[in-house]
Design an enzyme around this catalytic site. Structure first.
Site, PDB file in Angstrom:
ATOM      1  N   ASP A 161      38.147   0.872   3.538  1.00 23.79           N
ATOM      2  CA  ASP A 161      38.295   1.635   2.333  1.00 23.79           C
ATOM      3  C   ASP A 161      38.117   2.833   3.154  1.00 23.79           C
ATOM      4  O   ASP A 161      37.420   3.803   3.573  1.00 23.79           O
ATOM      5  CB  ASP A 161      38.323   0.933   0.963  1.00 23.79           C
ATOM      6  CG  ASP A 161      36.565   1.081   1.554  1.00 23.79           C
ATOM      7  OD1 ASP A 161      35.475   1.789   2.328  1.00 23.79           O
ATOM      8  OD2 ASP A 161      35.423   0.876   0.395  1.00 23.79           O
ATOM      9  N   HIS A 162      37.714   3.759   1.449  1.00 27.09           N
ATOM     10  CA  HIS A 162      37.349   5.312   1.224  1.00 27.09           C
ATOM     11  C   HIS A 162      36.293   5.267   2.241  1.00 27.09           C
ATOM     12  O   HIS A 162      35.846   6.416   3.366  1.00 27.09           O
ATOM     13  CB  HIS A 162      37.676   5.457   0.134  1.00 27.09           C
ATOM     14  CG  HIS A 162      36.702   5.146  -0.412  1.00 27.09           C
ATOM     15  ND1 HIS A 162      37.176   4.097  -1.401  1.00 27.09           N
ATOM     16  CD2 HIS A 162      35.500   5.758  -0.938  1.00 27.09           C
ATOM     17  CE1 HIS A 162      35.953   4.103  -1.346  1.00 27.09           C
ATOM     18  NE2 HIS A 162      35.513   5.082  -1.764  1.00 27.09           N
ATOM     19  N   GLY A 173      31.426   0.551   2.556  1.00 34.77           N
ATOM     20  CA  GLY A 173      30.072   1.325   2.494  1.00 34.77           C
ATOM     21  C   GLY A 173      28.881   0.184   3.116  1.00 34.77           C
ATOM     22  O   GLY A 173      28.357   0.958   4.178  1.00 34.77           O
ATOM     23  N   GLY A 214      29.189  -2.839   4.093  1.00 37.97           N
ATOM     24  CA  GLY A 214      29.674  -3.674   4.731  1.00 37.97           C
ATOM     25  C   GLY A 214      29.662  -5.082   3.905  1.00 37.97           C
ATOM     26  O   GLY A 214      30.529  -6.052   4.442  1.00 37.97           O
ATOM     27  N   VAL A 215      28.953  -5.308   2.343  1.00 38.84           N
ATOM     28  CA  VAL A 215      28.821  -6.319   2.177  1.00 38.84           C
ATOM     29  C   VAL A 215      30.057  -6.934   1.635  1.00 38.84           C
ATOM     30  O   VAL A 215      30.246  -7.997   1.740  1.00 38.84           O
ATOM     31  CB  VAL A 215      27.824  -6.256   1.160  1.00 38.84           C
ATOM     32  CG1 VAL A 215      27.284  -7.525  -0.091  1.00 38.84           C
ATOM     33  CG2 VAL A 215      26.549  -5.838   1.228  1.00 38.84           C
ATOM     34  N   GLY A 216      31.070  -5.651   0.441  1.00 36.24           N
ATOM     35  CA  GLY A 216      32.363  -5.840  -0.001  1.00 36.24           C
ATOM     36  C   GLY A 216      33.466  -6.527   1.020  1.00 36.24           C
ATOM     37  O   GLY A 216      33.272  -7.719   0.707  1.00 36.24           O
ATOM     38  N   HIS A 268      25.993 -17.290  18.773  1.00 35.86           N
ATOM     39  CA  HIS A 268      26.068 -18.055  18.081  1.00 35.86           C
ATOM     40  C   HIS A 268      26.658 -18.482  16.618  1.00 35.86           C
ATOM     41  O   HIS A 268      27.026 -19.765  16.536  1.00 35.86           O
ATOM     42  CB  HIS A 268      24.587 -18.551  17.273  1.00 35.86           C
ATOM     43  CG  HIS A 268      23.235 -18.298  18.137  1.00 35.86           C
ATOM     44  ND1 HIS A 268      22.092 -18.616  17.942  1.00 35.86           N
ATOM     45  CD2 HIS A 268      23.262 -17.739  19.398  1.00 35.86           C
ATOM     46  CE1 HIS A 268      21.271 -18.796  18.931  1.00 35.86           C
ATOM     47  NE2 HIS A 268      21.836 -18.239  19.812  1.00 35.86           N
ATOM     48  N   ARG A 314      25.616 -26.191  20.815  1.00 33.59           N
ATOM     49  CA  ARG A 314      25.486 -27.103  19.811  1.00 33.59           C
ATOM     50  C   ARG A 314      26.051 -26.199  18.044  1.00 33.59           C
ATOM     51  O   ARG A 314      26.473 -26.334  17.658  1.00 33.59           O
ATOM     52  CB  ARG A 314      23.748 -27.240  19.472  1.00 33.59           C
ATOM     53  CG  ARG A 314      23.492 -25.662  19.289  1.00 33.59           C
ATOM     54  CD  ARG A 314      22.119 -25.953  20.177  1.00 33.59           C
ATOM     55  NE  ARG A 314      20.821 -24.705  19.858  1.00 33.59           N
ATOM     56  CZ  ARG A 314      21.332 -23.066  20.225  1.00 33.59           C
ATOM     57  NH1 ARG A 314      21.378 -24.086  21.601  1.00 33.59           N
ATOM     58  NH2 ARG A 314      20.293 -22.816  20.433  1.00 33.59           N
ATOM     59  N   ARG A 332      28.541 -26.521  14.922  1.00 32.93           N
ATOM     60  CA  ARG A 332      28.237 -25.819  13.726  1.00 32.93           C
ATOM     61  C   ARG A 332      29.594 -24.888  12.622  1.00 32.93           C
ATOM     62  O   ARG A 332      29.893 -24.888  12.394  1.00 32.93           O
ATOM     63  CB  ARG A 332      27.048 -24.316  13.606  1.00 32.93           C
ATOM     64  CG  ARG A 332      25.901 -25.470  14.001  1.00 32.93           C
ATOM     65  CD  ARG A 332      24.479 -24.780  14.447  1.00 32.93           C
ATOM     66  NE  ARG A 332      23.606 -25.925  15.312  1.00 32.93           N
ATOM     67  CZ  ARG A 332      22.538 -25.418  15.786  1.00 32.93           C
ATOM     68  NH1 ARG A 332      22.537 -24.366  16.174  1.00 32.93           N
ATOM     69  NH2 ARG A 332      21.131 -26.600  15.649  1.00 32.93           N
TER      70      ARG A 332
HETATM   71  C1  RB5 Z   1      32.873   2.075  -2.065  1.00 32.86           C
HETATM   72  O1  RB5 Z   1      32.687   2.635  -2.891  1.00 32.86           O
HETATM   73  C2  RB5 Z   1      32.127   0.876  -2.136  1.00 32.86           C
HETATM   74  O2  RB5 Z   1      31.617   0.256  -3.271  1.00 32.86           O
HETATM   75  C3  RB5 Z   1      32.428   0.156  -1.107  1.00 32.86           C
HETATM   76  O3  RB5 Z   1      33.218   0.485   0.319  1.00 32.86           O
HETATM   77  C4  RB5 Z   1      31.322  -1.658  -0.815  1.00 32.86           C
HETATM   78  O4  RB5 Z   1      30.171  -0.469   0.573  1.00 32.86           O
HETATM   79  C5  RB5 Z   1      31.643  -2.571  -1.148  1.00 32.86           C
HETATM   80  O5  RB5 Z   1      30.581  -3.482  -1.008  1.00 32.86           O
END
Ligand code: RB5
Length: 150
Positions: free
Chosen positions: A12-13, A71, A73-75, A103, A137, A141
């Site tokens: 994304d941006h 931003g 990496g979580v989303g 792994h 192994r 998994r």
């Molecule tokens: C965008 O502002 C931000 O929320 C997105 O890039 C990301 O970090 C979400 O997990």
């Protein structure tokens, strides 16, 4: 005949600039890079759209490997891992890059553009690209990941 290794990228941006840097890095290493977007910086674009576009290509077998950006990496990780067959690893250190291959046989690397310096991101990328899966192994998994939920 040209036989360059294929890889796809998307973000994304928030990940846009890092995606462009990583594209250049991969091209310099001889990869054939496919960009699933964003094609341009747009502060209103949404990470699930790009993560879903990339993970469809991985799950469908069109690409064996991909790199995702947002931003933190979580989303992007959450979105990509909803698709069966995608093993997206959010990595903050080169060691995580190596171990996510060794792994977890991670077929998608996720980088947080707002959380990881560019030079570290490139080191993580190289570690992930070079890291072989250990099998053994760890294969058992990996197989468990795709088992039906009980
Ligand atoms: C965008 O502002 C931000 O929320 C997105 O890039 C990301 O970090 C979400 O997990």
């Amino acid at each position: 005949m040209e036989n360059r290794q294929k890889i796809c990228v998307a973000g994304d941006h928030a990940g846009f600039e890092l995606k462009e840097t990583v594209k250049r890095h991969l091209a310099e290493k001889g990869f054939d890079v496919h960009d699933c977007g964003a094609a341009a910086y747009d502060k209103d674009d949404d990470y699930p759209a790009f993560a879903k576009a990339l993970s469809a290509k991985i799950a469908g077998g069109e690409y064996a490997r991909g790199v995702l950006f947002c931003g933190t990496g979580v989303g992007a990780s959450i979105a990509a891992n909803r698709r069966k067959g995608v093993r997206a690893a959010l990595c903050f250190t080169p060691e995580m890059g190596t171990l996510s291959r060794a792994h977890n046989d991670a077929n998608v690397l996720v980088l947080g553009a707002r959380t990881t310096p560019v030079d570290t991101s490139l080191k993580i990328l190289d570690a992930w690209l070079n890291g072989p899966f250990e099998g053994g192994r760890h294969q058992k998994r990996i197989d468990m990941l795709d088992e039906e939920d009980r």
